[in-house]
Scaffold this active site. Structure first.
Site, PDB file in Angstrom:
ATOM      1  N   CYS A 131       0.882  -1.183  -0.022  1.00  0.00           N
ATOM      2  CA  CYS A 131      -0.236   0.051   0.081  1.00  0.00           C
ATOM      3  C   CYS A 131       0.850   1.462  -0.030  1.00  0.00           C
ATOM      4  O   CYS A 131       1.815   1.485  -0.786  1.00  0.00           O
ATOM      5  CB  CYS A 131      -0.980   0.044   1.082  1.00  0.00           C
ATOM      6  SG  CYS A 131      -2.180   1.245   0.927  1.00  0.00           S
ATOM      7  N   ASP A 193      -7.958  -4.306  -7.799  1.00  0.00           N
ATOM      8  CA  ASP A 193      -7.668  -3.327  -7.001  1.00  0.00           C
ATOM      9  C   ASP A 193      -8.220  -2.201  -7.235  1.00  0.00           C
ATOM     10  O   ASP A 193      -7.957  -1.506  -8.484  1.00  0.00           O
ATOM     11  CB  ASP A 193      -6.324  -3.227  -6.900  1.00  0.00           C
ATOM     12  CG  ASP A 193      -5.781  -2.152  -5.577  1.00  0.00           C
ATOM     13  OD1 ASP A 193      -6.301  -1.376  -5.265  1.00  0.00           O
ATOM     14  OD2 ASP A 193      -4.399  -2.296  -5.287  1.00  0.00           O
ATOM     15  N   HIS A 224      -7.088  -4.913  -3.494  1.00  0.00           N
ATOM     16  CA  HIS A 224      -6.111  -4.286  -2.587  1.00  0.00           C
ATOM     17  C   HIS A 224      -6.121  -5.103  -1.204  1.00  0.00           C
ATOM     18  O   HIS A 224      -7.061  -5.668  -0.799  1.00  0.00           O
ATOM     19  CB  HIS A 224      -6.919  -2.975  -2.406  1.00  0.00           C
ATOM     20  CG  HIS A 224      -5.608  -1.973  -1.535  1.00  0.00           C
ATOM     21  ND1 HIS A 224      -4.599  -1.453  -2.452  1.00  0.00           N
ATOM     22  CD2 HIS A 224      -5.576  -1.395  -0.199  1.00  0.00           C
ATOM     23  CE1 HIS A 224      -3.901  -0.821  -1.855  1.00  0.00           C
ATOM     24  NE2 HIS A 224      -4.245  -0.504  -0.738  1.00  0.00           N
TER      25      HIS A 224
END
Length: 274
Positions: A131, A193, A224
């Site tokens: 991330c 994602d 994600h």
């Protein structure tokens, strides 16, 4: 391999000397007090060094690497993990765009400096993260001391919105050649994602390839945060995580676990054979 844990509080120049806490997880091999290992920087999500991040780092350390995890938001609060709830998510996202990009870069430099200074590190450094941490691992690759970076679902690269003012220069630096001739880069994204859509992934891939960066670009069937084994909001894929962890370790074993000497490009194209 057994592991041990400790932390260091390292003064930061851009934060008026206030320290950044860097958690270090090391291999522990009984009866070999002078053993040396490669180093890996693990950059966290917006929640700092949480349980999932520490477990991920511990798995790397147990493979024979000294792993350092910097507390990403030392300018704003202590090193404790931020909760994965709505309030914690909002707080982490707000900090993400309050912190200057130069401060993120200083954190990376200080963490690499620390690893290299440790008696049990041989000075060969790699990086990874997820991330926000995926973006920071990407930027760490601008440091020539970092020989490989494996970036999991890195956010804000395609939109250039990391840091204060939401105007980072990550892809600009790539276009300017700041990654050319440096370490190996791996980008891993889930095709579902929502944080990095297809157009964003295509932009990152084309920019890297146009700049002749040594990169592997993996797109998998995942969302994600699919490697987060806690509070993943239904997105954790344990089997895929295990597979990609093995892929990452192959990269680290090839680039930092062995000293192959300086890289040489003979300019030869692969032979076209069946």
């Amino acid at each position: 391999m057994l592991i041990s844990k400790k932390y260091y509080d390292v003064p930061s120049k851009l934060d008026n000397g206030r320290p950044i806490r860097i958690f270090v997880i090391s291999p522990n091999v009984p009866n070999y007090p002078q053993a040396k290992f490669p180093g890996v920087v693990v950059f966290s999500e917006i929640y700092q060094v949480t349980g999932p991040v520490e477990r991920f780092a511990g798995q790397i350390a147990s493979q024979g690497y000294v792993v350092a995890c910097p507390s990403v938001y030392h300018e704003f609060e202590g090193p404790e993990p931020i909760s994965y709830d709505v309030e914690g998510t909002d707080r982490g996202n707000n900090y993400k765009v309050e912190k200057a990009v130069a401060a993120y870069d200083e954190d990376a430099t200080l963490t690499v400096d620390l690893l290299i200074s440790l008696d049990n590190c041989n000075g060969r450094i790699a990086a990874t993260g997820m991330c926000l941490g995926g973006h920071l691992a990407f930027r760490a690759a601008f440091d020539a001391r970092v020989l490989a970076s494996v970036c999991f679902f890195a956010t804000d690269i395609h939109s250039a919105t990391l840091g204060k003012g939401k105007t980072d220069d990550t892809l600009i630096k790539v276009r300017n050649g700041d990654l050319s001739g440096k370490g190996e880069l791996v980008m891993i994204f889930g095709k579902q994602d929502t944080h990095v859509p297809r157009a964003g992934r295509d932009l990152i891939r084309s920019t890297l390839e146009d700049a002749n960066v040594t990169v592997s670009f993996l797109e998998v069937q995942a969302q994600h945060a699919f490697i987060r084994d806690e509070s993943s909001k239904g997105r954790w894929d344990a089997a895929l995580t295990r597979s990609l962890f093995s892929f990452m370790m192959e990269v680290f074993e090839r680039t930092v676990a062995r000293d192959l000497g300086p890289r040489s490009n003979d300019g030869k194209e692969p032979e076209h054979v069946c």
